[in-house]
Each structure stands twice: as C-alpha cells, then as structure tokens.
Design a protein around this motif. Structure first.
Motif, PDB file in Angstrom:
ATOM      1  N   PHE A   1       0.825  -1.188   0.000  1.00  0.00           N
ATOM      2  CA  PHE A   1       0.000   0.000   0.000  1.00  0.00           C
ATOM      3  C   PHE A   1       0.869   1.252   0.000  1.00  0.00           C
ATOM      4  O   PHE A   1       0.570   2.229  -0.694  1.00  0.00           O
ATOM      5  CB  PHE A   1      -0.949   0.016   1.193  1.00  0.00           C
TER       6      PHE A   1
ATOM      7  N   TYR B   1       2.079   2.190  -3.425  1.00  0.00           N
ATOM      8  CA  TYR B   1       1.065   2.858  -4.251  1.00  0.00           C
ATOM      9  C   TYR B   1       0.798   4.279  -3.751  1.00  0.00           C
ATOM     10  O   TYR B   1       0.705   5.224  -4.535  1.00  0.00           O
ATOM     11  CB  TYR B   1      -0.228   2.048  -4.259  1.00  0.00           C
ATOM     12  N   ASN B   2       0.707   4.415  -2.431  1.00  0.00           N
ATOM     13  CA  ASN B   2       0.399   5.721  -1.839  1.00  0.00           C
ATOM     14  C   ASN B   2       1.486   6.743  -2.181  1.00  0.00           C
ATOM     15  O   ASN B   2       1.203   7.901  -2.483  1.00  0.00           O
ATOM     16  CB  ASN B   2       0.263   5.559  -0.325  1.00  0.00           C
TER      17      ASN B   2
ATOM     18  N   GLY C   1       3.371   6.727  -4.838  1.00  0.00           N
ATOM     19  CA  GLY C   1       3.163   7.105  -6.224  1.00  0.00           C
ATOM     20  C   GLY C   1       2.001   8.067  -6.382  1.00  0.00           C
ATOM     21  O   GLY C   1       2.085   9.073  -7.091  1.00  0.00           O
ATOM     22  N   HIS C   2       0.912   7.794  -5.649  1.00  0.00           N
ATOM     23  CA  HIS C   2      -0.262   8.659  -5.791  1.00  0.00           C
ATOM     24  C   HIS C   2       0.050  10.091  -5.390  1.00  0.00           C
ATOM     25  O   HIS C   2      -0.255  11.030  -6.123  1.00  0.00           O
ATOM     26  CB  HIS C   2      -1.417   8.143  -4.941  1.00  0.00           C
TER      27      HIS C   2
ATOM     28  N   TYR D   1      -7.821   9.081  -6.827  1.00  0.00           N
ATOM     29  CA  TYR D   1      -6.911   8.115  -6.209  1.00  0.00           C
ATOM     30  C   TYR D   1      -6.548   6.954  -7.114  1.00  0.00           C
ATOM     31  O   TYR D   1      -5.426   6.457  -7.070  1.00  0.00           O
ATOM     32  CB  TYR D   1      -7.502   7.586  -4.890  1.00  0.00           C
ATOM     33  N   LEU D   2      -7.483   6.499  -7.954  1.00  0.00           N
ATOM     34  CA  LEU D   2      -7.207   5.275  -8.695  1.00  0.00           C
ATOM     35  C   LEU D   2      -6.778   5.510 -10.150  1.00  0.00           C
ATOM     36  O   LEU D   2      -6.357   4.586 -10.828  1.00  0.00           O
ATOM     37  CB  LEU D   2      -8.430   4.357  -8.663  1.00  0.00           C
TER      38      LEU D   2
ATOM     39  N   PHE E   1      -3.069   4.111 -12.336  1.00  0.00           N
ATOM     40  CA  PHE E   1      -2.614   3.079 -11.407  1.00  0.00           C
ATOM     41  C   PHE E   1      -1.191   2.627 -11.721  1.00  0.00           C
ATOM     42  O   PHE E   1      -0.321   2.612 -10.861  1.00  0.00           O
ATOM     43  CB  PHE E   1      -3.596   1.898 -11.479  1.00  0.00           C
TER      44      PHE E   1
ATOM     45  N   LYS F   1       1.576   5.149 -11.046  1.00  0.00           N
ATOM     46  CA  LYS F   1       1.795   5.353  -9.615  1.00  0.00           C
ATOM     47  C   LYS F   1       2.553   4.185  -9.001  1.00  0.00           C
ATOM     48  O   LYS F   1       3.450   4.385  -8.176  1.00  0.00           O
ATOM     49  CB  LYS F   1       0.454   5.562  -8.916  1.00  0.00           C
ATOM     50  N   VAL F   2       2.199   2.964  -9.418  1.00  0.00           N
ATOM     51  CA  VAL F   2       2.900   1.793  -8.884  1.00  0.00           C
ATOM     52  C   VAL F   2       4.368   1.853  -9.272  1.00  0.00           C
ATOM     53  O   VAL F   2       5.259   1.646  -8.444  1.00  0.00           O
ATOM     54  CB  VAL F   2       2.247   0.495  -9.402  1.00  0.00           C
TER      55      VAL F   2
ATOM     56  N   GLY G   1       6.174   4.537  -7.320  1.00  0.00           N
ATOM     57  CA  GLY G   1       6.321   4.123  -5.924  1.00  0.00           C
ATOM     58  C   GLY G   1       7.398   3.077  -5.758  1.00  0.00           C
ATOM     59  O   GLY G   1       8.213   3.137  -4.837  1.00  0.00           O
TER      60      GLY G   1
END
Lengths: 229, 425
Positions: free
Chosen positions: B71, B74-75, B77-78, B98-99, B102, B105-106, B109
């Motif tokens: 998590f 991902y966070n 990256g977001h 947020y999504l 994807f 962001k991954v 991150g």
C-alpha cells in the motif's frame, strides 16, 4: 626521648622513576579520568561542540589542576582534616578565578562561549578527586606529575570528542570549513552533492554516545578493564 | 529440496570445528538455517519442542508487513502525481483521483520505495555479518524485521545515504553494543528513525518531505508550492492548530476561527474513511490502517505479537484522546479521540513497534500497562508538544526504557500479594 635515634632516610628516588612515570602515563589510557573513572563527564558533554572551546577548557583545567595539586600537596600537613574540603574549595576557586580573568583578557570570544563552564571547573569531579585521593597524601613533585597526567588524560578525550562532533556536526575544524560551503543556494564541495551536517552531533546526547564508543573501543582493546559480572 | 538437503549435509563437516572452512562457519550457518531448521537440539532444561525458531518467527512479521509495504508503494506514487497535477494540469490533471493512473503510480512508488528497502537491508546485514564474524556466530535473525521496518517509517523522499547512516547507527549503537539480537534495550527501527529525526530534521519533518518530489515541484514553481497544493501531513496540520496560523491542507485559516470550525475543516480535508484506507500523505508504510490491521491479524493468529499490547495501546490513545477533549483548551485538544488512532503512525506503532518482544514488557499485566501508557503518551506528546507532531516514536522509545521497571513492579506486586495470603492463612 632518645636523642640517639637517627632519622631513617628513605633512599632517594630518581626524578622520573618508574613509579613517577606511571603517574603520568596511567591516566592517559588505562586509568583515564573520563573513560575509566567516568568523572568530569558534565564538561565533556557541555563544551565539546567545537574544538576551540574544548582546547581552551582543557588548558584551563590543566592549569587549575597542576597548581591546585601542588598547593594542596604543599599544605597537606597544615590542613586540618575536618575542614579539608573547604580549604580545597578555596584553593580551586582562587585558581579558577585567575583562569577566568586570563581568558577574559586574552581570548574574550572564547571566554564568552565557555561562559559559566569555566566557573564550573570548581565542581569538576576530577580536580577535587585528585586533591582528595592524591595530593593530600603525597609529596609535591609526584602530585604535579599526577595532576599533569590526569589533566592531559581529560584533555585528550575532550579534544577528541570535540573533533568528532565539530567535523560531523558543523563540518568544520577549529572554525574552518572542511566540507565546503553549506549556505543555502550557494552550496559547494560535499554539500553540493547532497551532504547535510548531522544536527544530532551538536546535541549533548551525542557527546555521551561518542564518549561511550571511545570507552567501548578502549575496553575491546584491553580486556582487563572489563568488570566481571 | 531433498537434493539440496543432501548437499548441505555433505558440506557440513567442512565447516565444523577443525574442518577445512572452519572460519566461514558463520556464513554457512546463516544460509543453511535459512532453508532448514538447525540441527542442534536443546541439551537440557526445556521440555517443550517446536519447529518454530527465531528466524521463522521473524519471517512471520516480515510477511505481516507486506500489505503495508504494498500500500505504501502505491500511496507514494499517488501523492507524487497528485502534486504533479497542480503543476501540469493538462497532463496529470486526472491523476489527483486516487485510482487514476494506477500503473504510473505503482512504477513510481516502486522506484522510490524499493531502494530504501535495499539500502536498509544491505547496510544492516553487512554490519551484522561483520559483528557475526568477529564474535563467531551466524547472522542474527533480528535484523530481518528491523530492515523492513526502517523503510516503512521513513518519508519516501529521504536521501538513501541518510537511511544508510541511520541504519548503521541503529544497528551498532542500538543493538551490537548491548550484545546483539535479543539484547537491545530500545527498538532498532525506531532508533534509526529517532536518529534521523534529530540528526537531519529537514529530511524527516516539515511540509516538504511527505509527498515524493515536493522539492522539485517547489523549484519548478518559482520557489513556492502551487496554489491549493499542500505538502503537510494530517499531524502537521493539527500541530499548526496550536500556533497562530492554523493551516488545513495548505489553506491558511483565519486566526480567530473557533475550534469547532477548525475541526470541521480538518474533517473535510482528512475524511476518516480515507484515513483508515490510508489515502493520506505520511511515511511509507504508516498510512493505511487496513493494511496494518491485516498484518496484525496474521501476527495475532500466529501468536507472534501480543494482543494485550496492541489492544491496550489503542485503548491508551483513545482514553487520553478523550481526556484531551475534556480539557479542550485549544482546537487540537477538541479533536475527536478516534482520530488519533487512525492518523499518523499510531496503528503502525501499536502493531509492529510496541509489540517487539525484546523491548516490550514481559509480564502479562506489565504488557497492559506498557501498551496503555505508550498509547496515552503518544497522544500527549502529539497534542501538548507541537514541536514533535508525531509522538508515537518518542512514546514507544520511552516505554521501551520503562518496560523493565513496569515488569519489576508487576513481579513485586505478585510477591507481596502472595506474602499477604500466606500471612492470613
């Protein structure tokens, strides 16, 4: 009341006999006042942020210690044992005042930085400890040697700790920048590569940790110092 | 697997005392016990045997941390792309959802977080190996967990060399000085974080480190954050409530705003649901309460962590939060008590830090006290000392030091209770 009794004279010792030499060399390492006896820690924490301060502090302590030990040793047979602590305090206080005045006169900026810690030499455990443990029961010359040994043993640890803290905490040695310029916007040297001074080195806890590491190294090298438990 | 076991068994005599590679024994022991249980058996005393050894226990904790790590990746990256969307609305405008984006962001991150993990493990294991060789034992298992904890409690942007220095400091000063794994007084990972916090405060606190790439965005935007963007965490905003210029999510609020208004603004910016899912900026692994509770479930199911500590830690935080509400002297004190548990590193600290079996209290009653006081202290530090927005780290370190004292009094109380019973009988 026999007048025939002759004074038995002890055989004269050479000036720097083995015993006297040990008075100087022992406190430098295996009986160091800071790392082994763990005395004088307060000043080792307080004024080791910069080498300059540590150096002048060391000089002051060496002066107070040598003359204090000498005077106490000269007076040792005159001091009534019930008031000896007061007498020792008076001696060390007078010497500290002399040191303080000299520092103010000749190195005023350092004196300002050291501020109250020069006055606090009076309460430095090493000094009172040597008065009590050595000067009160020994002749003047060995007392001086003992003072020199202990004061230098104190001084080199102090300067070493200060060196480590100043290099890593402010990137300087004796005020001279060694890693380059770290002003924001005009970084040069190491700072341009992203190096940042370690702020924790300036905080007192790090002095304690540095002293602890020195003790650790010393005990690893000399296993005799490790207590059994 | 059987063939591998044979190979290792054949190698065994060469590493034994007097063997050809006797000096390399620590290395051999480390690698072989990674794959198989050690061949040594208990010689006396203990009567309960179990295949679970320290290495496997520790591994369970590492597995429990994986949800938080994923998590966190991902966070990270977001929030990086969220900040980009202010700077470059055409390209990244949709990324503030947020999504959306994807994959991007991954990937971002991963590139930000994995180096932290690698550096932390690399430096820590190297030092452990050196000490292992000097002291003649294999690699100690303790660092498996610390090495994973350290990256999870760092801001994603922290320079790698700082992580290396902090890890080295924590392993040497926090652990090896006291005799290695199992002998440390305070939690290793928290030692590393505390070291960074005090040594390099600009990289560990403030409002420029929590979203990856904040400094780049500031540099690209003439030295200030773009309008509407904010780099602070929920805790950073809350700490500003105590001062003259309260800020919520980058928006400065009038000085004379009532605390009810401030709390309302805060709840608008940091929705409780978002905070529980973890969609708030913060250290890599600390934001998502759900991911952390997944890990907690595994730890409790396998019996690795103590439920007493986790439960009482939360209880302590909640009760002290209510106490603060009662006093209510400023807006921060009026914050609903449950908020303390879901923002910042509270849950992460309760599940992964406070439960460290080496540094926590050992007695059952002691664990309750230890957790309760730890959680309470964390809230106290947060609310009463805005200089340290995150009190969990300091609270747990403090309770680590107090743990032996708590145990002492629990044991003494037990002794005196039994003495009394003996007297009346």
């Amino acid at each position: 009341m026999s007048t025939t009794e002759e004074k038995v004279k002890a055989p004269k010792e050479p000036l720097f006999s083995k015993k006297n030499k040990r008075l100087i060399t022992d406190p430098l390492s295996d009986n160091n006042p800071i790392t082994i006896q763990v005395l004088g820690i307060c000043s080792a924490l307080a004024i080791t942020v910069q080498v300059e301060q540590a150096f002048w502090m060391s000089v002051s302590v060496i002066f107070v210690m040598v003359f204090g030990n000498l005077i106490v040793s000269l007076l040792r047979n005159l001091i009534p044992s019930r008031v000896r602590i007061i007498v020792q305090l008076v001696i060390v206080a007078s010497l500290v005042i002399i040191v303080n005045e000299c520092l103010q006169a000749f190195v005023p900026d350092v004196s300002e930085k050291l501020s109250v810690f020069v006055g606090l030499i009076i309460t430095n455990c090493i000094i009172m400890g040597r008065f009590e443990a050595f000067a009160m029961s020994n002749k003047p010359f060995p007392s001086i040697l003992d003072a020199v040994g202990n004061a230098i043993g104190y001084a080199w640890i102090l300067v070493l700790v200060a060196l480590i803290r100043e290099v890593f905490g402010s990137g300087k040695i004796w005020g001279a920048a060694i890693f380059g310029n770290n002003l924001p916007g005009e970084e040069s040297g190491l700072y341009a590569l992203g190096y940042v001074n370690n702020n924790m080195m300036i905080l007192p806890p790090m002095a304690l940790i540095v002293v602890g590491v020195i003790i650790w190294i010393q005990r690893t090298r000399n296993k005799d110092l490790v207590e059994e438990h | 697997m059987k063939a591998l076991k044979k190979v290792i068994q054949n190698l065994d005599p060469k590493f034994e005392k007097g063997g050809k590679w006797e000096k390399m024994y620590p290395l051999y022991e480390t690698l072989s016990t990674f794959l198989f249980t050690p061949k040594h058996v208990t010689k006396k005393g203990a009567h309960i045997r179990d295949g679970v050894d320290l290495k496997r226990t520790m591994f369970m904790v590492v597995i429990a941390m994986i949800p938080a790590l994923l998590f966190g990746i991902y966070n990270t990256g977001h929030w990086h792309y969220e900040l980009q969307s202010y700077l470059n609305p055409e390209q990244y405008g949709a990324y503030s959802d947020y999504l959306t984006g994807f994959g991007d962001k991954v990937v971002y991150g991963l590139f930000q977080v994995l180096p932290l993990v690698i550096v932390s493990y690399g430096v820590g294991l190297a030092i452990e190996f050196i000490f292992g060789f000097v002291r003649g034992h294999g690699l100690h298992e303790g660092f498996l967990v610390s090495g994973m904890l350290i990256p999870l409690i760092m801001p994603a942007d922290v320079p790698l060399w700082m992580v290396g220095v902090a890890t080295a400091f924590a392993v040497v000063i926090g652990k090896e000085v006291f005799g290695g794994t199992g002998m440390n007084i305070v939690n290793i990972a928290l030692t590393a974080r505390a070291f960074l916090f005090f040594a390099y405060p600009t990289a560990m606190s403030g409002d420029k480190v929590w979203k990856s790439g904040t400094t780049d965005v500031i540099a690209a935007n003439d030295g200030i954050l773009p309008d509407g963007a904010s780099g602070a965490t929920a805790l950073g905003d809350l700490a500003s409530f105590v001062g003259d210029a309260p800020v919520v999510a980058g928006e400065t609020i009038a000085e004379n705003a009532s605390s009810a208004e401030l709390i309302q603004k805060f709840e608008g910016a940091y929705d409780p649901l978002h905070a529980i899912i973890g969609m708030i900026p913060g250290s890599v692994g600390e934001t998502s309460m759900i991911a952390i509770l997944l890990g907690a479930g595994l730890l409790l199911y396998t019996g690795v962590a103590s439920w007493r500590i986790i439960l009482s830690f939360f209880a302590g935080g909640f009760v002290f939060g209510l106490l603060m509400n009662l006093i209510g002297a400023n807006a921060y004190m009026d914050l609903p008590a449950y908020y303390h548990l879901i923002i910042g590193g509270f849950a992460f600290g309760a599940v992964f830090m406070a439960t460290d079996p080496v540094t926590a209290s050992q007695t059952q009653y002691g664990k309750l006290w230890y957790g309760f006081l730890g959680g309470g202290l964390a809230v106290l530090i947060r609310v009463l000392n805005p200089a340290y927005p995150e009190g969990v780290m300091l609270a747990i370190l403090f309770m680590n030091i107090m743990a032996p004292l708590i145990d002492h009094y629990v044991v003494q109380a037990n002794i005196s209770r039994r003495k009394k019973r003996f007297k009346t009988a």
